[in-house]
Design a protein around this motif. Structure first.
Motif, PDB file in Angstrom:
ATOM      1  N   GLU A   1      -3.954  53.488  47.687  1.00 28.31           N
ATOM      2  CA  GLU A   1      -4.150  54.568  48.665  1.00 28.31           C
ATOM      3  C   GLU A   1      -4.282  55.915  47.966  1.00 28.31           C
ATOM      4  O   GLU A   1      -5.195  56.691  48.246  1.00 28.31           O
ATOM      5  CB  GLU A   1      -2.977  54.589  49.651  1.00 28.31           C
ATOM      6  N   VAL A   2      -3.364  56.199  47.045  1.00 22.52           N
ATOM      7  CA  VAL A   2      -3.393  57.479  46.337  1.00 22.52           C
ATOM      8  C   VAL A   2      -4.638  57.585  45.462  1.00 22.52           C
ATOM      9  O   VAL A   2      -5.272  58.641  45.382  1.00 22.52           O
ATOM     10  CB  VAL A   2      -2.106  57.647  45.496  1.00 22.52           C
ATOM     11  N   ALA A   3      -5.003  56.484  44.813  1.00 17.40           N
ATOM     12  CA  ALA A   3      -6.212  56.496  43.974  1.00 17.40           C
ATOM     13  C   ALA A   3      -7.446  56.801  44.807  1.00 17.40           C
ATOM     14  O   ALA A   3      -8.349  57.543  44.369  1.00 17.40           O
ATOM     15  CB  ALA A   3      -6.363  55.153  43.265  1.00 17.40           C
ATOM     16  N   ALA A   4      -7.513  56.254  46.025  1.00 15.42           N
ATOM     17  CA  ALA A   4      -8.656  56.519  46.902  1.00 15.42           C
ATOM     18  C   ALA A   4      -8.673  57.986  47.320  1.00 15.42           C
ATOM     19  O   ALA A   4      -9.737  58.621  47.370  1.00 15.42           O
ATOM     20  CB  ALA A   4      -8.587  55.615  48.133  1.00 15.42           C
ATOM     21  N   ILE A   5      -7.498  58.546  47.595  1.00 18.50           N
ATOM     22  CA  ILE A   5      -7.417  59.946  48.018  1.00 18.50           C
ATOM     23  C   ILE A   5      -7.847  60.873  46.886  1.00 18.50           C
ATOM     24  O   ILE A   5      -8.570  61.851  47.101  1.00 18.50           O
ATOM     25  CB  ILE A   5      -5.982  60.278  48.467  1.00 18.50           C
TER      26      ILE A   5
ATOM     27  N   THR B   1      -8.263  41.434  50.761  1.00 19.82           N
ATOM     28  CA  THR B   1      -7.235  40.759  51.576  1.00 19.82           C
ATOM     29  C   THR B   1      -5.934  41.551  51.639  1.00 19.82           C
ATOM     30  O   THR B   1      -5.109  41.288  52.517  1.00 19.82           O
ATOM     31  CB  THR B   1      -6.948  39.362  51.015  1.00 19.82           C
ATOM     32  N   ARG B   2      -5.744  42.517  50.748  1.00 19.51           N
ATOM     33  CA  ARG B   2      -4.541  43.358  50.851  1.00 19.51           C
ATOM     34  C   ARG B   2      -4.587  44.249  52.083  1.00 19.51           C
ATOM     35  O   ARG B   2      -3.540  44.707  52.548  1.00 19.51           O
ATOM     36  CB  ARG B   2      -4.380  44.211  49.589  1.00 19.51           C
ATOM     37  N   ARG B   3      -5.781  44.507  52.609  1.00 16.98           N
ATOM     38  CA  ARG B   3      -5.923  45.349  53.804  1.00 16.98           C
ATOM     39  C   ARG B   3      -6.181  44.469  55.023  1.00 16.98           C
ATOM     40  O   ARG B   3      -7.288  44.378  55.546  1.00 16.98           O
ATOM     41  CB  ARG B   3      -7.060  46.350  53.620  1.00 16.98           C
ATOM     42  N   GLN B   4      -5.117  43.815  55.494  1.00 21.32           N
ATOM     43  CA  GLN B   4      -5.270  42.900  56.614  1.00 21.32           C
ATOM     44  C   GLN B   4      -5.392  43.618  57.952  1.00 21.32           C
ATOM     45  O   GLN B   4      -5.564  42.977  58.996  1.00 21.32           O
ATOM     46  CB  GLN B   4      -4.106  41.907  56.634  1.00 21.32           C
TER      47      GLN B   4
ATOM     48  N   LEU C   1     -15.984  54.049  50.582  1.00 24.22           N
ATOM     49  CA  LEU C   1     -15.661  52.623  50.575  1.00 24.22           C
ATOM     50  C   LEU C   1     -15.417  52.118  49.157  1.00 24.22           C
ATOM     51  O   LEU C   1     -14.573  51.249  48.924  1.00 24.22           O
ATOM     52  CB  LEU C   1     -16.775  51.837  51.251  1.00 24.22           C
ATOM     53  N   GLU C   2     -16.144  52.665  48.187  1.00 23.06           N
ATOM     54  CA  GLU C   2     -15.920  52.279  46.792  1.00 23.06           C
ATOM     55  C   GLU C   2     -14.580  52.820  46.287  1.00 23.06           C
ATOM     56  O   GLU C   2     -13.878  52.157  45.513  1.00 23.06           O
ATOM     57  CB  GLU C   2     -17.075  52.796  45.928  1.00 23.06           C
ATOM     58  N   ARG C   3     -14.205  54.030  46.725  1.00 17.63           N
ATOM     59  CA  ARG C   3     -12.892  54.574  46.363  1.00 17.63           C
ATOM     60  C   ARG C   3     -11.776  53.692  46.910  1.00 17.63           C
ATOM     61  O   ARG C   3     -10.715  53.547  46.290  1.00 17.63           O
ATOM     62  CB  ARG C   3     -12.747  55.996  46.900  1.00 17.63           C
ATOM     63  N   LEU C   4     -12.010  53.101  48.081  1.00 20.90           N
ATOM     64  CA  LEU C   4     -11.020  52.210  48.698  1.00 20.90           C
ATOM     65  C   LEU C   4     -11.040  50.812  48.072  1.00 20.90           C
ATOM     66  O   LEU C   4     -10.228  49.960  48.448  1.00 20.90           O
ATOM     67  CB  LEU C   4     -11.301  52.088  50.202  1.00 20.90           C
ATOM     68  N   LYS C   5     -11.971  50.586  47.132  1.00 16.24           N
ATOM     69  CA  LYS C   5     -12.128  49.284  46.476  1.00 16.24           C
ATOM     70  C   LYS C   5     -12.558  48.199  47.478  1.00 16.24           C
ATOM     71  O   LYS C   5     -12.158  47.038  47.355  1.00 16.24           O
ATOM     72  CB  LYS C   5     -10.853  48.856  45.746  1.00 16.24           C
TER      73      LYS C   5
ATOM     74  N   ILE D   1     -13.351  50.414  60.226  1.00 17.53           N
ATOM     75  CA  ILE D   1     -14.134  51.063  59.165  1.00 17.53           C
ATOM     76  C   ILE D   1     -14.374  52.529  59.522  1.00 17.53           C
ATOM     77  O   ILE D   1     -14.305  53.415  58.657  1.00 17.53           O
ATOM     78  CB  ILE D   1     -15.473  50.329  58.959  1.00 17.53           C
ATOM     79  N   VAL D   2     -14.633  52.809  60.799  1.00 14.83           N
ATOM     80  CA  VAL D   2     -14.814  54.194  61.246  1.00 14.83           C
ATOM     81  C   VAL D   2     -13.582  55.013  60.891  1.00 14.83           C
ATOM     82  O   VAL D   2     -13.673  56.132  60.378  1.00 14.83           O
ATOM     83  CB  VAL D   2     -15.077  54.247  62.766  1.00 14.83           C
ATOM     84  N   GLU D   3     -12.404  54.437  61.135  1.00 16.44           N
ATOM     85  CA  GLU D   3     -11.154  55.149  60.846  1.00 16.44           C
ATOM     86  C   GLU D   3     -11.009  55.395  59.346  1.00 16.44           C
ATOM     87  O   GLU D   3     -10.598  56.490  58.927  1.00 16.44           O
ATOM     88  CB  GLU D   3      -9.959  54.351  61.355  1.00 16.44           C
ATOM     89  N   GLU D   4     -11.324  54.393  58.527  1.00 12.32           N
ATOM     90  CA  GLU D   4     -11.200  54.564  57.075  1.00 12.32           C
ATOM     91  C   GLU D   4     -12.139  55.655  56.569  1.00 12.32           C
ATOM     92  O   GLU D   4     -11.753  56.492  55.743  1.00 12.32           O
ATOM     93  CB  GLU D   4     -11.521  53.236  56.368  1.00 12.32           C
TER      94      GLU D   4
END
Length: 802
Positions: free
Chosen positions: A185-189, A458-461, A438-442, A469-472
């Motif tokens: 999460e932090v890496a994506a931010i 699969t970690r993001r169930q 989406l790439e930042r979120l892996k 996806i809209v929310e992400e």
């Protein structure tokens, strides 16, 4: 979830970012940071010390005189009462001038005549919760490793130079229940990379499958079970870094094996369990549903009786663990353990939750299984545990993994168009920005034919549908970046409806008149349901009432208000004045539901006026209650359309009861409580009223017109009339008003006489009549002519002027 920033740094680069700034970024991206905790806040001048010697205090049995080196040969005498202090120990020392949590300042002092130059500290005295301190040091000072350097920073050594973020996670974000999940999460931010643990270790030639057999009989509840076997394990304390990471995460250290399983739980979010291999006895693990009434003693030494739907881990003969909840005492890792079986499994969340609730036991493990663990991390977590057992417990890992795996680990696929995302967000985000997020979120993503084809890790169930996806996209693009727009089309300004506005006027008037609002039950007994009802209709009864006193829907508000008055009077209230606006339930509608009608009711009893300094006291009476009703109608602009008729109502005084008419239709009642009723409730004179508020509010009123204050004088004429004793004064007042010309502006009763000077069966009622014209001064002839018309009408009505 408690996140140590020192621990988080192992996986993502956050150097140069202040904790408060990082917390703000995490919060703005969708995970609220409830607190930022500086574990060393306010603490200063705390160092490592070496206990050179220890002697008993000459004047105190429980105190010791210690000579402590605090760096560079500086030896200080410190008095210590800890039972476990001893010579040769490395300890935590707060020097004079040091500050501890809670603002405590350490000073030089004398204790029973002996000088003390500081304080040897326990972890609790440094702000660590008692429940997190290792049991060996729970009752005394904390002993540091032998390689600790006297004079060095003790807070750094014990891991308190750290900041912890407390995350307030919503149930869908189970991925953030692990350090790696938070790192992603932090890496994506921050647009950084995640540094995953490098798992490497050597195995011995022996195979795990030769040591342990595995059978899963409940594949629906347990589709994946993996076991690693590690022998020649040395049980000992964990290294300081591991203990302090666990304490920062809110977990108490025990020994290296247990601590490793807890470390993996917090690191990967995957619960593990360690069995003593020799205690299994059968060298077999069988996963099955429990037998009805089967028992197990769990690690907390509590005997649990199981049901036939509880999932258990057994040795083929008896349960050795409650799957996903807690291990059994019969297979616990102890100081004598040499061979360990590490369990890593995927248990059905509903099964774990049901078991957890039934036995009243909730753990970090069960919480994660309930919310869902990453199926692709199960075996990885077991491998990580094996690596750490080699490094920290000198273990030897047997080759291979004993495994049953029928779990579908296919990632969820979501297909969504950029236009769909932008339409939902009401903004324009470029395709390039979406792909970058989406790439930042892996997330594995491919853009094809105007669509984004996303394979969600699969970690993001929690990611299942397009809106996820809209929310992400929105949260990482920045909610602050969503433009402010006004709604299009016809808009309606909010406000109160005319009905709501008048109801508010009614409420304000009642409170201004000195009454308090009450809220009583809509349910009452069958006996009271229709008592005092303005109109009796078919009652509505509950099929399954909580009691006989609450079995029927009410048709009047008065009974419960009288009960409330009785309750308050019994507690020495000298005045009780309560009102209620609520529904009564009459008959049935076409939908076979009771028809609801909003009513207003009030009750007054006791001292209405009590001005002790003026010697003025007045109890509530009928005219106080009637005055409240009249004032309300005046406020609503209905004064001239309201009249009163003598009435008879069961439970009300026959001589103090009136029906209230609006345009000739009954809309309420007012009266004094009957003496029998008063005695039943232990009340003195009590007066009640109830109005059909719905009918009153929905009555159309003329627009309010203000008139100037009269400039010309009014003329008053008083008349006393002899009437039959049973003749209501209201009827005579109506005759006067009807006969009066436009000059007659007001009529009031100011006296009633029924003494011995009146003829039997007669009474005298005196009225005051007010005449005036707002445009001029009236002449005597005009007043006489108008008054004579009134006298003539009275004579025809049988009222004799005295």
């Amino acid at each position: 979830m408690l996140v140590s920033l020192n621990w988080l740094k192992q996986y993502v680069d956050i150097d140069g970012l202040a904790p408060q700034e990082l917390a703000e970024k995490i919060t703005r991206s969708g995970i609220e940071v409830d607190a930022v905790i500086d574990r060393s806040e306010g603490m200063t001048n705390i160092v490592v010390g070496y206990v050179v010697s220890k002697e008993k205090h000459p004047d105190a049995d429980k105190l010791n005189v210690c000579q402590v080196e605090v760096g560079e040969g500086d030896v200080r005498q410190i008095i210590c009462g800890a039972p476990n202090v001893d010579a040769g120990q490395k300890v935590i020392v707060a020097l004079p001038g040091a500050r501890l949590p809670g603002g405590i300042k350490i000073k030089k002092a004398k204790m029973r005549g002996q000088e003390s130059n500081g304080m040897i500290c326990s972890l609790q005295e440094l702000g660590v919760e008692s429940r997190l301190v290792p049991k060996a040091y729970a009752e005394g000072i904390y002993v540091l490793p032998e390689d600790a350097v006297p004079g060095s920073d003790a807070l750094e050594l014990v891991g308190l130079r750290d900041t912890v973020l407390e995350l307030g996670l919503t149930p869908n974000r189970s991925d953030a229940l692990s350090m790696l999940g938070v790192a992603y999460e932090v890496a994506a931010i921050l647009s950084k990379e995640v540094n995953l643990p490098n798992i490497q270790y050597e195995t011995v030639s022996e195979k795990a499958e030769d040591y342990l057999k595995l059978r899963v009989d409940a594949l629906e509840e347990n589709p994946l079970y993996a076991a690693k076997v590690i022998k020649n394990v040395k049980i000992a304390e964990s290294p300081l870094w591991l203990q302090h990471y666990l304490m920062a995460a809110g977990v108490r250290p025990h020994n290296n094996v247990v601590d490793i399983t807890n470390y993996i739980l917090m690191e990967y979010g995957q619960p593990l369990h360690a069995f003593d291999y020799d205690s299994l006895e059968t060298k077999e693990i069988v996963v099955r549903l429990a037998k009805e009434g089967e028992k197990i003693i769990t690690l907390d030494d509590q005997e649990r009786t199981l049901n036939d739907h509880n999932l258990v881990i057994t040795n083929g003969l008896e349960p050795v663990a409650l799957a996903g909840v807690m291990g059994g005492a019969n297979s616990e890792v102890t100081e004598s353990t040499t061979t360990v079986v590490i369990e890593a499994a995927y248990f059905n969340g509903q099964s774990v939750r049901r078991t957890s609730k039934e036995i009243g036991l909730r753990s970090d493990s069960s919480a994660r299984f309930e919310k869902g663990v990453d199926p692709n991390r199960v075996i990885l977590a077991a491998e990580r545990a094996a690596q750490l057992l080699v490094e920290l417990a000198n273990g030897e890992v047997l080759e291979g993994t004993v495994l049953v795996d029928q779990l579908d680990k296919t990632p969820a696929r979501v297909v969504v168009s950029p236009d769909f995302i932008n339409t939902r967000l009401g903004m324009k985000i470029s395709l390039e920005d979406m792909l970058a997020i989406l790439e930042r979120l892996k997330f594995d993503v491919e853009a094809a034919n105007g669509l984004l084809i996303i394979d969600v890790p699969t970690r993001r169930q929690d990611i299942k549908i397009e809106e996820d996806i809209v929310e992400e996209i929105a949260r990482l693009y920045g909610y602050d970046e969503i433009p402010i727009t006004l709604p299009e089309g016809n808009t309606q300004i909010g406000g109160l409806t005319p009905y709501q506005l008048k109801r508010r006027i009614v409420r304000n008037f009642m409170e201004g008149a000195g009454l308090y609002q009450a809220v009583t039950y809509s349910l009452t007994s069958d006996e009271l349901a229709q008592k005092f009802a303005l109109k009796a209709e078919e009652t509505t009864k509950l099929l399954m009432p909580m009691s006989e006193e609450r079995a029927t829907l009410r048709q009047s508000l008065i009974p419960h208000l009288v009960e409330a008055a009785s309750y308050n009077v019994a507690r020495s209230a000298e005045l009780v004045s309560l009102y209620e606006i609520g529904s009564v339930f009459l008959g049935q509608t076409a939908e076979e539901l009771p028809y609801e009608e909003e009513h207003l009711a009030f009750v007054v009893t006791g001292k209405w006026v009590d001005n002790s300094w003026q010697g003025e006291k007045l109890n509530a009476d009928f005219f106080v209650a009637k005055g409240i009703v009249e004032g309300l109608f005046e406020k609503l602009g209905l004064t001239n359309r309201v009249s009163y008729e003598k009435a008879s109502v069961d439970g009300l005084h026959p001589g103090q009861t009136a029906a209230i008419l609006l345009d000739g239709e009954k809309v309420g009642l007012i009266g004094g409580l009957h003496p029998i009723e008063r005695k039943k409730y232990d009340l003195k004179e009590t007066f009640v009223a109830e109005l059909n508020l719905k009918a009153i509010i929905e009555t159309v009123t003329e627009e309010l017109v203000y008139s100037a204050v009269p400039r010309f004088p009014a003329v008053t004429r008083d008349i006393a009339l002899e009437l039959d004793r049973n003749k209501p004064a209201g009827e005579i007042e109506k005759v006067i008003r009807d006969a009066g010309t436009k000059l007659l502006k007001d009529v009031k009763v100011f006296d009633v006489y029924e003494g011995d000077k009146m003829e039997a069966g007669k009474k005298s009622v005196a009225f005051s009549l007010t005449y005036f014209d707002p445009e001029r001064t009236l002449t005597d002839d005009e007043v006489v002519n108008a008054h004579n018309k009134v006298l003539k009408a009275l004579s025809e009505a049988g009222a004799e002027v005295r």
